[in-house]
Write an enzyme that holds these catalytic residues in place. Structure first.
Site, short mmCIF file in Angstrom:
data_model
loop_
_atom_site.label_atom_id
_atom_site.label_comp_id
_atom_site.label_asym_id
_atom_site.label_seq_id
_atom_site.Cartn_x
_atom_site.Cartn_y
_atom_site.Cartn_z
N THR A 50 45.50 95.04 150.84
CA THR A 50 46.13 94.90 152.14
C THR A 50 47.49 95.56 152.09
O THR A 50 48.25 95.32 151.15
CB THR A 50 46.30 93.39 152.45
OG1 THR A 50 45.04 92.74 152.23
CG2 THR A 50 46.73 93.16 153.88
N CYS A 51 47.78 96.41 153.06
CA CYS A 51 49.07 97.12 153.05
C CYS A 51 50.20 96.11 153.17
O CYS A 51 50.29 95.35 154.14
CB CYS A 51 49.16 98.11 154.21
SG CYS A 51 50.81 98.82 154.37
N ILE A 52 51.09 96.12 152.19
CA ILE A 52 52.11 95.07 152.13
C ILE A 52 53.08 95.13 153.31
O ILE A 52 53.41 94.11 153.91
CB ILE A 52 52.85 95.08 150.76
CG1 ILE A 52 53.81 93.90 150.66
CG2 ILE A 52 53.55 96.40 150.50
CD1 ILE A 52 54.27 93.61 149.24
N ALA A 65 51.35 94.00 156.43
CA ALA A 65 50.97 92.59 156.34
C ALA A 65 52.18 91.67 156.53
O ALA A 65 52.13 90.72 157.32
CB ALA A 65 50.32 92.30 154.98
#
Lengths: 129, 91, 119
Positions: free
Chosen positions: A77-79, A82
Protein backbone atom coordinates in the site's frame (compact mmCIF):
# COMPACT_ATOMS: atom_id res chain seq x y z
CA UNK A 1 4.45 -15.05 -16.86
CA UNK A 2 4.97 -12.50 -14.11
CA UNK A 3 2.03 -10.15 -13.47
CA UNK A 4 1.65 -7.22 -11.09
CA UNK A 5 -1.56 -5.32 -10.44
CA UNK A 6 -2.10 -1.65 -9.67
CA UNK A 7 -5.37 -1.06 -7.83
CA UNK A 8 -6.59 2.55 -7.93
CA UNK A 9 -10.30 1.87 -7.42
CA UNK A 10 -12.02 2.73 -4.17
CA UNK A 11 -13.07 -0.64 -2.68
CA UNK A 12 -16.80 -0.14 -2.20
CA UNK A 13 -17.48 2.82 -4.51
CA UNK A 14 -16.12 1.29 -7.68
CA UNK A 15 -15.97 -2.12 -9.30
CA UNK A 16 -12.23 -2.07 -9.99
CA UNK A 17 -11.21 -3.77 -6.74
CA UNK A 18 -13.46 -6.74 -7.44
CA UNK A 19 -12.18 -6.97 -11.01
CA UNK A 20 -8.59 -6.95 -9.78
CA UNK A 21 -9.32 -9.72 -7.30
CA UNK A 22 -10.89 -11.92 -9.95
CA UNK A 23 -8.02 -11.20 -12.33
CA UNK A 24 -5.53 -12.16 -9.61
CA UNK A 25 -7.31 -15.46 -8.92
CA UNK A 26 -7.45 -16.30 -12.63
CA UNK A 27 -3.74 -15.51 -13.03
CA UNK A 28 -2.85 -17.88 -10.23
CA UNK A 29 -5.22 -20.58 -11.56
CA UNK A 30 -3.42 -20.41 -14.90
CA UNK A 31 -0.07 -20.87 -13.20
CA UNK A 32 1.17 -17.32 -13.68
CA UNK A 33 3.17 -15.60 -11.00
CA UNK A 34 1.64 -12.64 -9.18
CA UNK A 35 4.67 -10.57 -8.26
CA UNK A 36 2.94 -7.76 -6.41
CA UNK A 37 -0.40 -6.03 -5.91
CA UNK A 38 0.11 -2.32 -5.35
CA UNK A 39 -2.66 -0.18 -3.86
CA UNK A 40 -2.59 3.51 -4.75
CA UNK A 41 -4.99 6.47 -4.98
CA UNK A 42 -8.38 5.45 -3.47
CA UNK A 43 -7.32 1.81 -3.73
CA UNK A 44 -5.38 2.20 -0.47
CA UNK A 45 -8.70 1.96 1.41
CA UNK A 46 -8.67 -1.75 0.56
CA UNK A 47 -5.94 -2.23 3.16
CA UNK A 48 -8.07 -1.20 6.13
CA UNK A 49 -8.66 -4.20 8.40
CA UNK A 50 -11.59 -2.33 9.95
CA UNK A 51 -13.87 -2.48 6.92
CA UNK A 52 -17.20 -4.09 7.76
CA UNK A 53 -19.28 -4.70 4.64
CA UNK A 54 -22.65 -6.39 5.04
CA UNK A 55 -22.64 -10.18 5.24
CA UNK A 56 -23.87 -10.66 1.67
CA UNK A 57 -21.12 -8.41 0.27
CA UNK A 58 -17.52 -9.30 -0.50
CA UNK A 59 -14.99 -8.16 2.10
CA UNK A 60 -12.15 -7.07 -0.15
CA UNK A 61 -9.59 -6.81 2.63
CA UNK A 62 -10.27 -10.35 3.79
CA UNK A 63 -10.29 -11.74 0.24
CA UNK A 64 -6.89 -10.25 -0.56
CA UNK A 65 -5.53 -11.41 2.77
CA UNK A 66 -6.74 -14.95 2.13
CA UNK A 67 -5.22 -14.98 -1.35
CA UNK A 68 -1.94 -13.55 -0.07
CA UNK A 69 -1.77 -16.08 2.73
CA UNK A 70 -2.34 -18.95 0.29
CA UNK A 71 0.05 -17.80 -2.42
CA UNK A 72 2.44 -15.46 -0.55
CA UNK A 73 1.65 -12.43 -2.66
CA UNK A 74 3.14 -9.05 -1.87
CA UNK A 75 0.33 -6.63 -0.94
CA UNK A 76 1.88 -3.17 -0.88
CA UNK A 77 0.00 0.00 0.00
CA UNK A 78 1.47 3.36 -0.97
CA UNK A 79 2.46 4.94 2.31
CA UNK A 80 1.94 8.58 1.31
CA UNK A 81 -1.49 7.91 -0.23
CA UNK A 82 -2.47 5.72 2.74
CA UNK A 83 -1.44 8.00 5.61
CA UNK A 84 -3.41 10.98 4.32
CA UNK A 85 -6.48 8.76 3.99
CA UNK A 86 -6.17 7.37 7.51
CA UNK A 87 -4.66 3.98 6.71
CA UNK A 88 -1.90 3.38 9.27
CA UNK A 89 0.04 0.44 10.60
CA UNK A 90 1.11 0.21 14.22
CA UNK A 91 4.44 1.95 13.66
CA UNK A 92 2.91 4.90 11.82
CA UNK A 93 0.16 5.22 14.42
CA UNK A 94 2.85 5.59 17.08
CA UNK A 95 4.83 8.03 15.00
CA UNK A 96 1.80 10.27 14.37
CA UNK A 97 0.54 9.78 17.93
CA UNK A 98 -2.74 8.20 16.91
CA UNK A 99 -4.65 5.90 19.25
CA UNK A 100 -5.45 3.31 16.59
CA UNK A 101 -4.10 1.60 13.53
CA UNK A 102 -5.91 -0.40 10.85
CA UNK A 103 -3.27 -1.95 8.61
CA UNK A 104 -1.93 -5.40 9.40
CA UNK A 105 0.11 -8.04 7.65
CA UNK A 106 0.03 -9.31 4.94
CA UNK A 107 -0.67 -5.72 3.83
CA UNK A 108 2.29 -3.44 4.20
CA UNK A 109 3.04 0.25 3.77
CA UNK A 110 5.85 1.22 1.44
CA UNK A 111 6.89 3.85 -1.05
CA UNK A 112 6.21 4.30 -4.75
CA UNK A 113 9.58 2.70 -5.44
CA UNK A 114 7.76 -0.61 -4.92
CA UNK A 115 5.39 0.24 -7.79
CA UNK A 116 8.35 1.09 -10.00
CA UNK A 117 10.02 -2.16 -9.00
CA UNK A 118 6.81 -4.02 -9.90
CA UNK A 119 6.57 -2.29 -13.24
CA UNK A 120 10.19 -3.03 -14.12
CA UNK A 121 10.34 -6.60 -12.84
CA UNK A 122 6.97 -7.87 -14.08
CA UNK A 123 6.13 -8.78 -17.63
CA UNK A 124 2.83 -6.98 -17.26
CA UNK A 125 1.46 -4.37 -14.83
CA UNK A 126 -2.33 -4.16 -15.12
CA UNK A 127 -4.22 -1.15 -13.74
CA UNK A 128 -7.68 -1.53 -12.21
CA UNK A 129 -9.43 1.80 -11.69
CA UNK B 1 0.61 -4.35 -30.51
CA UNK B 2 -1.32 -3.13 -27.49
CA UNK B 3 -4.35 -4.21 -25.51
CA UNK B 4 -6.55 -1.34 -24.36
CA UNK B 5 -8.77 -1.88 -21.32
CA UNK B 6 -11.76 0.47 -21.37
CA UNK B 7 -13.06 0.76 -17.81
CA UNK B 8 -15.52 3.68 -17.99
CA UNK B 9 -18.77 4.51 -19.76
CA UNK B 10 -18.25 6.48 -22.98
CA UNK B 11 -21.24 8.65 -22.04
CA UNK B 12 -19.66 10.06 -18.87
CA UNK B 13 -15.92 9.89 -19.53
CA UNK B 14 -13.56 10.35 -22.49
CA UNK B 15 -11.70 7.05 -21.90
CA UNK B 16 -13.03 5.37 -25.05
CA UNK B 17 -12.64 8.46 -27.20
CA UNK B 18 -9.09 9.19 -25.99
CA UNK B 19 -8.14 5.56 -26.63
CA UNK B 20 -9.64 5.35 -30.11
CA UNK B 21 -8.19 8.74 -31.12
CA UNK B 22 -4.71 7.27 -30.86
CA UNK B 23 -5.20 3.52 -31.33
CA UNK B 24 -2.75 1.61 -33.54
CA UNK B 25 -3.96 -0.65 -36.33
CA UNK B 26 -2.67 -3.83 -34.65
CA UNK B 27 -4.14 -3.00 -31.24
CA UNK B 28 -7.10 -4.67 -29.54
CA UNK B 29 -9.80 -3.23 -27.30
CA UNK B 30 -11.33 -4.93 -24.27
CA UNK B 31 -14.45 -3.45 -22.65
CA UNK B 32 -14.82 -4.12 -18.93
CA UNK B 33 -16.69 -2.70 -15.92
CA UNK B 34 -18.64 0.40 -17.08
CA UNK B 35 -16.62 0.25 -20.28
CA UNK B 36 -19.12 -2.38 -21.43
CA UNK B 37 -21.68 0.43 -21.80
CA UNK B 38 -19.66 1.19 -24.97
CA UNK B 39 -20.90 -1.99 -26.66
CA UNK B 40 -23.17 -0.19 -29.11
CA UNK B 41 -21.35 3.13 -29.19
CA UNK B 42 -20.90 4.51 -32.73
CA UNK B 43 -17.19 5.14 -32.10
CA UNK B 44 -16.68 1.38 -31.73
CA UNK B 45 -18.60 0.41 -34.83
CA UNK B 46 -16.23 2.62 -36.83
CA UNK B 47 -13.04 0.71 -35.97
CA UNK B 48 -11.56 -2.42 -37.48
CA UNK B 49 -9.54 -3.46 -34.42
CA UNK B 50 -10.46 -6.71 -32.65
CA UNK B 51 -12.90 -5.87 -29.85
CA UNK B 52 -13.63 -7.95 -26.76
CA UNK B 53 -16.02 -7.49 -23.85
CA UNK B 54 -15.93 -9.16 -20.44
CA UNK B 55 -19.06 -11.29 -20.47
CA UNK B 56 -19.77 -11.11 -16.75
CA UNK B 57 -19.55 -7.32 -16.77
CA UNK B 58 -21.86 -6.91 -19.76
CA UNK B 59 -24.40 -9.50 -18.65
CA UNK B 60 -24.45 -8.01 -15.12
CA UNK B 61 -25.60 -4.79 -16.76
CA UNK B 62 -28.22 -6.40 -18.98
CA UNK B 63 -26.25 -5.69 -22.13
CA UNK B 64 -26.02 -7.91 -25.18
CA UNK B 65 -22.80 -8.25 -27.11
CA UNK B 66 -23.10 -7.42 -30.82
CA UNK B 67 -21.61 -9.82 -33.38
CA UNK B 68 -18.67 -7.46 -34.02
CA UNK B 69 -17.47 -7.91 -30.42
CA UNK B 70 -16.25 -11.13 -28.85
CA UNK B 71 -17.60 -11.92 -25.39
CA UNK B 72 -14.86 -13.38 -23.19
CA UNK B 73 -14.36 -14.64 -19.65
CA UNK B 74 -11.50 -13.88 -17.24
CA UNK B 75 -9.47 -16.84 -18.56
CA UNK B 76 -9.21 -15.21 -21.94
CA UNK B 77 -8.73 -11.75 -20.40
CA UNK B 78 -5.58 -12.97 -18.64
CA UNK B 79 -4.47 -14.76 -21.79
CA UNK B 80 -4.89 -11.61 -23.89
CA UNK B 81 -2.82 -9.63 -21.37
CA UNK B 82 -0.04 -12.18 -21.65
CA UNK B 83 -0.07 -11.95 -25.46
CA UNK B 84 0.40 -8.16 -25.78
CA UNK B 85 3.50 -6.10 -25.21
CA UNK B 86 1.62 -3.25 -23.54
CA UNK B 87 -1.69 -3.37 -21.67
CA UNK B 88 -3.12 0.10 -21.13
CA UNK B 89 -6.03 0.95 -18.86
CA UNK B 90 -8.34 3.84 -19.77
CA UNK B 91 -10.45 5.15 -16.91
CA UNK C 1 19.03 -1.32 -15.55
CA UNK C 2 17.47 1.72 -17.14
CA UNK C 3 14.07 1.27 -18.75
CA UNK C 4 12.29 3.60 -21.10
CA UNK C 5 9.06 4.37 -19.29
CA UNK C 6 6.23 6.44 -20.72
CA UNK C 7 3.70 7.98 -18.38
CA UNK C 8 0.45 8.98 -20.07
CA UNK C 9 -1.05 11.87 -18.13
CA UNK C 10 -4.71 12.09 -19.04
CA UNK C 11 -6.26 13.52 -15.88
CA UNK C 12 -6.94 17.20 -15.36
CA UNK C 13 -5.33 18.54 -12.19
CA UNK C 14 -7.06 19.74 -8.97
CA UNK C 15 -10.55 18.19 -9.30
CA UNK C 16 -9.06 14.75 -8.68
CA UNK C 17 -5.77 13.74 -7.05
CA UNK C 18 -4.85 11.38 -9.89
CA UNK C 19 -2.77 13.90 -11.82
CA UNK C 20 -0.80 14.71 -8.68
CA UNK C 21 -0.30 11.08 -7.78
CA UNK C 22 0.93 10.47 -11.32
CA UNK C 23 3.59 13.17 -10.91
CA UNK C 24 4.61 11.63 -7.58
CA UNK C 25 5.21 8.36 -9.40
CA UNK C 26 7.21 10.13 -12.12
CA UNK C 27 9.47 11.81 -9.55
CA UNK C 28 10.03 8.50 -7.77
CA UNK C 29 10.91 6.74 -11.03
CA UNK C 30 13.36 9.49 -11.95
CA UNK C 31 15.09 9.15 -8.59
CA UNK C 32 15.70 5.49 -9.48
CA UNK C 33 17.44 6.47 -12.69
CA UNK C 34 14.80 5.49 -15.23
CA UNK C 35 14.42 7.09 -18.65
CA UNK C 36 11.05 8.80 -18.30
CA UNK C 37 8.87 10.42 -20.96
CA UNK C 38 5.51 12.05 -20.28
CA UNK C 39 2.65 12.31 -22.75
CA UNK C 40 -0.09 14.81 -21.91
CA UNK C 41 -3.20 13.46 -23.61
CA UNK C 42 -6.91 14.30 -23.39
CA UNK C 43 -7.71 16.33 -20.28
CA UNK C 44 -4.09 15.79 -19.21
CA UNK C 45 -3.14 18.79 -21.37
CA UNK C 46 -4.78 21.00 -18.70
CA UNK C 47 -1.88 20.03 -16.40
CA UNK C 48 0.59 22.15 -18.37
CA UNK C 49 -1.32 25.45 -18.50
CA UNK C 50 0.64 28.43 -17.23
CA UNK C 51 -0.78 30.87 -14.68
CA UNK C 52 -2.13 28.14 -12.40
CA UNK C 53 -2.95 29.73 -9.07
CA UNK C 54 -4.42 27.11 -6.75
CA UNK C 55 -3.55 28.79 -3.42
CA UNK C 56 -7.15 29.92 -2.92
CA UNK C 57 -8.51 26.39 -3.31
CA UNK C 58 -5.93 25.14 -0.78
CA UNK C 59 -4.12 22.81 -3.15
CA UNK C 60 -0.46 22.64 -4.08
CA UNK C 61 0.52 23.93 -7.52
CA UNK C 62 0.64 21.23 -10.13
CA UNK C 63 2.70 23.41 -12.44
CA UNK C 64 5.32 23.90 -9.70
CA UNK C 65 5.69 20.10 -9.53
CA UNK C 66 6.12 19.92 -13.31
CA UNK C 67 8.65 22.75 -13.30
CA UNK C 68 11.11 20.74 -11.23
CA UNK C 69 11.16 17.83 -13.72
CA UNK C 70 14.24 19.14 -15.58
CA UNK C 71 16.17 18.91 -12.30
CA UNK C 72 15.51 15.17 -12.49
CA UNK C 73 16.60 15.10 -16.13
CA UNK C 74 13.03 14.55 -17.30
CA UNK C 75 12.89 16.56 -20.46
CA UNK C 76 10.90 14.41 -22.87
CA UNK C 77 7.47 15.95 -22.47
CA UNK C 78 4.87 15.58 -25.22
CA UNK C 79 1.37 16.99 -25.67
CA UNK C 80 -1.20 15.96 -28.26
CA UNK C 81 -1.93 18.75 -30.73
CA UNK C 82 -5.56 17.85 -31.43
CA UNK C 83 -6.33 17.56 -27.71
CA UNK C 84 -4.94 21.08 -27.14
CA UNK C 85 -6.93 22.47 -30.08
CA UNK C 86 -10.13 20.72 -29.00
CA UNK C 87 -9.84 22.50 -25.64
CA UNK C 88 -9.15 25.90 -27.19
CA UNK C 89 -5.53 25.97 -26.03
CA UNK C 90 -2.48 27.10 -27.93
CA UNK C 91 1.20 26.67 -27.22
CA UNK C 92 1.54 30.22 -25.81
CA UNK C 93 -0.69 29.27 -22.91
CA UNK C 94 1.59 26.44 -21.77
CA UNK C 95 3.84 26.77 -18.74
CA UNK C 96 6.35 23.99 -19.47
CA UNK C 97 8.37 23.14 -22.53
CA UNK C 98 6.67 20.33 -24.44
CA UNK C 99 6.98 18.80 -27.87
CA UNK C 100 3.60 18.98 -29.57
CA UNK C 101 2.82 15.79 -31.50
CA UNK C 102 -0.16 14.67 -33.55
CA UNK C 103 -2.59 11.95 -32.56
CA UNK C 104 -1.23 9.78 -35.35
CA UNK C 105 2.22 9.81 -33.70
CA UNK C 106 1.04 8.58 -30.30
CA UNK C 107 0.83 4.93 -31.31
CA UNK C 108 4.49 4.68 -32.31
CA UNK C 109 5.60 6.69 -29.26
CA UNK C 110 3.92 4.12 -27.00
CA UNK C 111 5.27 1.19 -29.01
CA UNK C 112 8.83 2.50 -28.72
CA UNK C 113 8.77 2.28 -24.90
CA UNK C 114 9.70 -0.58 -22.57
CA UNK C 115 6.90 0.21 -20.11
CA UNK C 116 3.80 2.39 -20.17
CA UNK C 117 1.49 3.50 -17.37
CA UNK C 118 -1.29 6.04 -17.34
CA UNK C 119 -2.75 8.25 -14.64
Amino acid sequence: MKFSLLVLASPYSQQGGLSALQFAKTCLDQGHQLYRVFFYHEGVQTASALQCPQRDEVNLHDQWKELADQHSIDLVTCIAAALKRGILDEGEAKRYEKDHFNLNKPFELSGLGQLLDAQINSDQLITFA
Amino acid sequence: MKLHLIQRSPFSNSALKDCLNTIGENDSVLLMQDGTYSLNHPLLTDIKNPTYALLQDSSARGLTTPASTKAIEYDEFVMLCSQHKHVLSWY
Amino acid sequence: MTNEILIIARSAPYGSSLAREGIDYILTSAAYDQDISILFLGDGVFQILKDQNPADIKLKSHLAALEILPLYDIEKLYAVKEDLLERGLDINQLGVKVTVIERSQVDSLIDSQDKVLSF
